[in-house]
Each structure stands twice: as C-alpha cells, then as structure tokens.
Scaffold this motif. Structure first.
Motif, PDB file in Angstrom:
ATOM      1  N   CYS A   1       0.300  -0.038 -12.055  1.00  0.00           N
ATOM      2  CA  CYS A   1      -0.345   0.472 -13.276  1.00  0.00           C
ATOM      3  C   CYS A   1      -1.193  -0.584 -13.978  1.00  0.00           C
ATOM      4  O   CYS A   1      -1.966  -0.264 -14.876  1.00  0.00           O
ATOM      5  N   ALA A   2      -1.069  -1.839 -13.551  1.00  0.00           N
ATOM      6  CA  ALA A   2      -1.906  -2.897 -14.110  1.00  0.00           C
ATOM      7  C   ALA A   2      -3.259  -2.973 -13.415  1.00  0.00           C
ATOM      8  O   ALA A   2      -4.216  -3.510 -13.964  1.00  0.00           O
ATOM      9  N   LEU A   3      -3.328  -2.423 -12.203  1.00  0.00           N
ATOM     10  CA  LEU A   3      -4.569  -2.467 -11.434  1.00  0.00           C
ATOM     11  C   LEU A   3      -5.536  -1.376 -11.891  1.00  0.00           C
ATOM     12  O   LEU A   3      -5.121  -0.238 -12.122  1.00  0.00           O
ATOM     13  N   PRO A   4      -6.812  -1.697 -11.982  1.00  0.00           N
ATOM     14  CA  PRO A   4      -7.785  -0.637 -12.265  1.00  0.00           C
ATOM     15  C   PRO A   4      -7.703   0.430 -11.160  1.00  0.00           C
ATOM     16  O   PRO A   4      -7.472   0.101  -9.993  1.00  0.00           O
ATOM     17  N   PRO A   5      -7.873   1.702 -11.495  1.00  0.00           N
ATOM     18  CA  PRO A   5      -7.765   2.767 -10.492  1.00  0.00           C
ATOM     19  C   PRO A   5      -8.630   2.561  -9.250  1.00  0.00           C
ATOM     20  O   PRO A   5      -8.242   2.977  -8.160  1.00  0.00           O
ATOM     21  N   ARG A   6      -9.745   1.863  -9.391  1.00  0.00           N
ATOM     22  CA  ARG A   6     -10.607   1.624  -8.226  1.00  0.00           C
ATOM     23  C   ARG A   6      -9.912   0.788  -7.151  1.00  0.00           C
ATOM     24  O   ARG A   6     -10.330   0.767  -5.997  1.00  0.00           O
ATOM     25  N   GLU A   7      -8.826   0.094  -7.512  1.00  0.00           N
ATOM     26  CA  GLU A   7      -8.101  -0.772  -6.568  1.00  0.00           C
ATOM     27  C   GLU A   7      -6.957  -0.053  -5.853  1.00  0.00           C
ATOM     28  O   GLU A   7      -6.283  -0.644  -5.000  1.00  0.00           O
ATOM     29  N   ARG A   8      -6.718   1.210  -6.180  1.00  0.00           N
ATOM     30  CA  ARG A   8      -5.514   1.884  -5.666  1.00  0.00           C
ATOM     31  C   ARG A   8      -5.493   2.057  -4.156  1.00  0.00           C
ATOM     32  O   ARG A   8      -4.455   1.854  -3.523  1.00  0.00           O
ATOM     33  N   SER A   9      -6.600   2.448  -3.557  1.00  0.00           N
ATOM     34  CA  SER A   9      -6.574   2.634  -2.101  1.00  0.00           C
ATOM     35  C   SER A   9      -6.377   1.294  -1.405  1.00  0.00           C
ATOM     36  O   SER A   9      -5.674   1.208  -0.396  1.00  0.00           O
ATOM     37  N   ARG A  10      -6.940   0.259  -1.963  1.00  0.00           N
ATOM     38  CA  ARG A  10      -6.740  -1.097  -1.428  1.00  0.00           C
ATOM     39  C   ARG A  10      -5.275  -1.499  -1.556  1.00  0.00           C
ATOM     40  O   ARG A  10      -4.685  -2.081  -0.647  1.00  0.00           O
ATOM     41  N   TRP A  11      -4.662  -1.177  -2.711  1.00  0.00           N
ATOM     42  CA  TRP A  11      -3.236  -1.453  -2.926  1.00  0.00           C
ATOM     43  C   TRP A  11      -2.388  -0.732  -1.882  1.00  0.00           C
ATOM     44  O   TRP A  11      -1.469  -1.325  -1.301  1.00  0.00           O
ATOM     45  N   ALA A  12      -2.676   0.537  -1.629  1.00  0.00           N
ATOM     46  CA  ALA A  12      -1.888   1.320  -0.675  1.00  0.00           C
ATOM     47  C   ALA A  12      -1.976   0.742   0.730  1.00  0.00           C
ATOM     48  O   ALA A  12      -0.966   0.653   1.443  1.00  0.00           O
ATOM     49  N   ARG A  13      -3.161   0.331   1.142  1.00  0.00           N
ATOM     50  CA  ARG A  13      -3.307  -0.288   2.469  1.00  0.00           C
ATOM     51  C   ARG A  13      -2.505  -1.575   2.555  1.00  0.00           C
ATOM     52  O   ARG A  13      -1.845  -1.854   3.555  1.00  0.00           O
ATOM     53  N   ARG A  14      -2.543  -2.367   1.487  1.00  0.00           N
ATOM     54  CA  ARG A  14      -1.838  -3.665   1.482  1.00  0.00           C
ATOM     55  C   ARG A  14      -0.325  -3.460   1.456  1.00  0.00           C
ATOM     56  O   ARG A  14       0.414  -4.186   2.134  1.00  0.00           O
ATOM     57  N   ILE A  15       0.154  -2.494   0.688  1.00  0.00           N
ATOM     58  CA  ILE A  15       1.590  -2.205   0.658  1.00  0.00           C
ATOM     59  C   ILE A  15       2.072  -1.825   2.056  1.00  0.00           C
ATOM     60  O   ILE A  15       3.126  -2.277   2.510  1.00  0.00           O
ATOM     61  N   ALA A  16       1.305  -1.021   2.759  1.00  0.00           N
ATOM     62  CA  ALA A  16       1.692  -0.617   4.113  1.00  0.00           C
ATOM     63  C   ALA A  16       1.765  -1.808   5.056  1.00  0.00           C
ATOM     64  O   ALA A  16       2.583  -1.829   5.981  1.00  0.00           O
ATOM     65  N   GLU A  17       0.943  -2.826   4.807  1.00  0.00           N
ATOM     66  CA  GLU A  17       0.988  -4.049   5.624  1.00  0.00           C
ATOM     67  C   GLU A  17       2.179  -4.926   5.265  1.00  0.00           C
ATOM     68  O   GLU A  17       2.743  -5.594   6.133  1.00  0.00           O
ATOM     69  N   LEU A  18       2.547  -4.932   3.998  1.00  0.00           N
ATOM     70  CA  LEU A  18       3.576  -5.865   3.524  1.00  0.00           C
ATOM     71  C   LEU A  18       5.000  -5.340   3.652  1.00  0.00           C
ATOM     72  O   LEU A  18       5.950  -6.105   3.490  1.00  0.00           O
ATOM     73  N   VAL A  19       5.170  -4.047   3.902  1.00  0.00           N
ATOM     74  CA  VAL A  19       6.519  -3.478   4.080  1.00  0.00           C
ATOM     75  C   VAL A  19       6.699  -3.191   5.568  1.00  0.00           C
ATOM     76  O   VAL A  19       5.934  -2.431   6.154  1.00  0.00           O
ATOM     77  N   ARG A  20       7.699  -3.802   6.177  1.00  0.00           N
ATOM     78  CA  ARG A  20       7.903  -3.600   7.614  1.00  0.00           C
ATOM     79  C   ARG A  20       8.388  -2.171   7.881  1.00  0.00           C
ATOM     80  O   ARG A  20       8.941  -1.506   6.996  1.00  0.00           O
ATOM     81  N   GLY A  21       8.190  -1.697   9.102  1.00  0.00           N
ATOM     82  CA  GLY A  21       8.631  -0.361   9.478  1.00  0.00           C
ATOM     83  C   GLY A  21      10.112  -0.165   9.223  1.00  0.00           C
ATOM     84  O   GLY A  21      10.925  -1.033   9.563  1.00  0.00           O
ATOM     85  N   GLY A  22      10.481   0.945   8.587  1.00  0.00           N
ATOM     86  CA  GLY A  22      11.867   1.240   8.266  1.00  0.00           C
ATOM     87  C   GLY A  22      12.350   0.620   6.966  1.00  0.00           C
ATOM     88  O   GLY A  22      13.456   0.915   6.508  1.00  0.00           O
ATOM     89  N   ALA A  23      11.540  -0.244   6.372  1.00  0.00           N
ATOM     90  CA  ALA A  23      11.921  -0.913   5.122  1.00  0.00           C
ATOM     91  C   ALA A  23      11.382  -0.116   3.928  1.00  0.00           C
ATOM     92  O   ALA A  23      10.945   1.018   4.086  1.00  0.00           O
ATOM     93  N   ALA A  24      11.417  -0.702   2.721  1.00  0.00           N
ATOM     94  CA  ALA A  24      11.177   0.102   1.529  1.00  0.00           C
ATOM     95  C   ALA A  24      10.240  -0.528   0.506  1.00  0.00           C
ATOM     96  O   ALA A  24      10.161  -1.744   0.358  1.00  0.00           O
ATOM     97  N   LEU A  25       9.580   0.358  -0.201  1.00  0.00           N
ATOM     98  CA  LEU A  25       8.875   0.080  -1.453  1.00  0.00           C
ATOM     99  C   LEU A  25       9.720   0.771  -2.517  1.00  0.00           C
ATOM    100  O   LEU A  25       9.950   1.981  -2.433  1.00  0.00           O
TER     101      LEU A  25
END
Length: 196
Positions: A112-136
């Motif tokens: 919620c601190a990120l400007p909305p324009r950064e959300r798709s970038r955030w989602a791609r990065r979260i998918a990279e940083l959480v290993r398969g089977g792990a959690a956000l």
C-alpha cells in the motif's frame, strides 16, 4: 518534500520528521498468534521493514529473517528498535534484491506504500522471491482512491495480481482496534501459497 512514494527520499523525510502514522509501535496481534502455529526455521523476508518490530518476532520465533528498506532513515530507526538484532536489517531495494527465494515474504504496509503503477512489477517480484510451495503472508490494505500512501487495493485487483502464481489460503478481516487509525477497518490478514 519528495512526493513520489516510490523514491527513498519520500520515506527519509517522513521518518526524519516523525510522520509515521502506519507505525503501530508493536507486532500485530494476529501475526503473533499465527507465528505460534508455525514451524520455526524458515527464511523470511520483511520488505519495507520500517521500524522493524516484526523482525524481532520472527527472530525470536526461530526464523532466519532478513529485513530490508531503501530509506536510510527507516534503516536507522529499525536498527535502534532492534538493538542486538540490528544486523538482520539491510539497506536494499525490493525490486533489485539479490537473494535466493524465501520460505516466507511478510507483507505489512509495503504494497500500500507503492504507487499503483508499481503493482504489476511488485507481483512479478513477489513471485520471484517466494519459492514454490512457500508463502506470502501478512496484512493487506483494501480500499479505493488515488490518494496515498496508503494506496488501497480491491480484492479483485489483488487476485488479478497474485492468482497467476499464488493460491489464497487464509483471508480474515483485521479488527479496527488491532490496526492503526490510518488503516483501521480496511486491513485483511491473508496467506497466499506460491504455486509449484
């Protein structure tokens, strides 16, 4: 004063001026209860760690926790707050962090601190940083409106961002009394499992 919350200067100004209405001064009760049910020993990332209260909670639980922030002023506050655990805090940018995937990425007032324009970038990065089977896991701020931070998101928007790589496992409203005034009544605790 910097007006773009995607820049470190924006947050440096707020921390140095003591304008931190998102800072609850404690670990959220829901996180403390949830941690009691979790197996210790996970590698945990806390992006946009702010004052770092949750860092201590993860460390005392027995997790290998790394907290990052790109604001020098926030890092200074977190290190003071954490004392002997100050070494768990590193100045780094979430989008360029060089680290293997984590077992858990914790969310609290980062998205919620990120400007909305950064959300798709955030989602791609979260998918990279959480290993398969792990959690956000953590607290998500829901609402509408272009003014922020905090920038609210709708459930539909969040699902559109996360459904390609994650499945929602837990979703519950956070009682207003357990939130901070700027977020009260609009936070939800959620756990998303990374698809294999």
């Amino acid at each position: 004063m910097a007006s773009d919350s995607s820049k470190p200067e924006f947050w440096d100004t707020r921390y140095r001026d003591g304008v931190t209405p998102w800072d609850a001064g404690r670990v959220p009760p829901k996180l403390a209860r949830w941690l009691q049910e979790q197996t210790p020993g996970r590698r945990v990332l806390v992006p946009g760690c702010g004052s770092g209260y949750e860092v201590r909670a993860f460390a005392e639980h027995g997790d290998d926790v790394l907290a990052i922030d790109f604001s020098e002023a926030a890092i200074e506050v977190a290190r003071r707050t954490l004392g002997e655990l100050a070494g768990r805090v590193r100045k780094a940018d979430f989008f360029t962090l060089d680290a293997p995937p984590f077992d858990l990425v914790y969310e609290r007032t980062f998205l919620c601190a990120l400007p909305p324009r950064e959300r798709s970038r955030w989602a791609r990065r979260i998918a990279e940083l959480v290993r398969g089977g792990a959690a956000l896991a953590g607290f998500f701020y829901f609402g509408q409106g272009e003014r922020g931070p905090p920038f609210g998101i709708t459930a539909r928007e969040l699902h559109a961002l996360l459904d390609p790589a994650f499945a929602l496992l837990e979703d519950e409203a956070v009682p207003a009394a357990q939130s901070v005034p700027v977020l009260a009544g609009n936070e939800r605790w959620q756990v998303w499992k990374r698809r294999l």
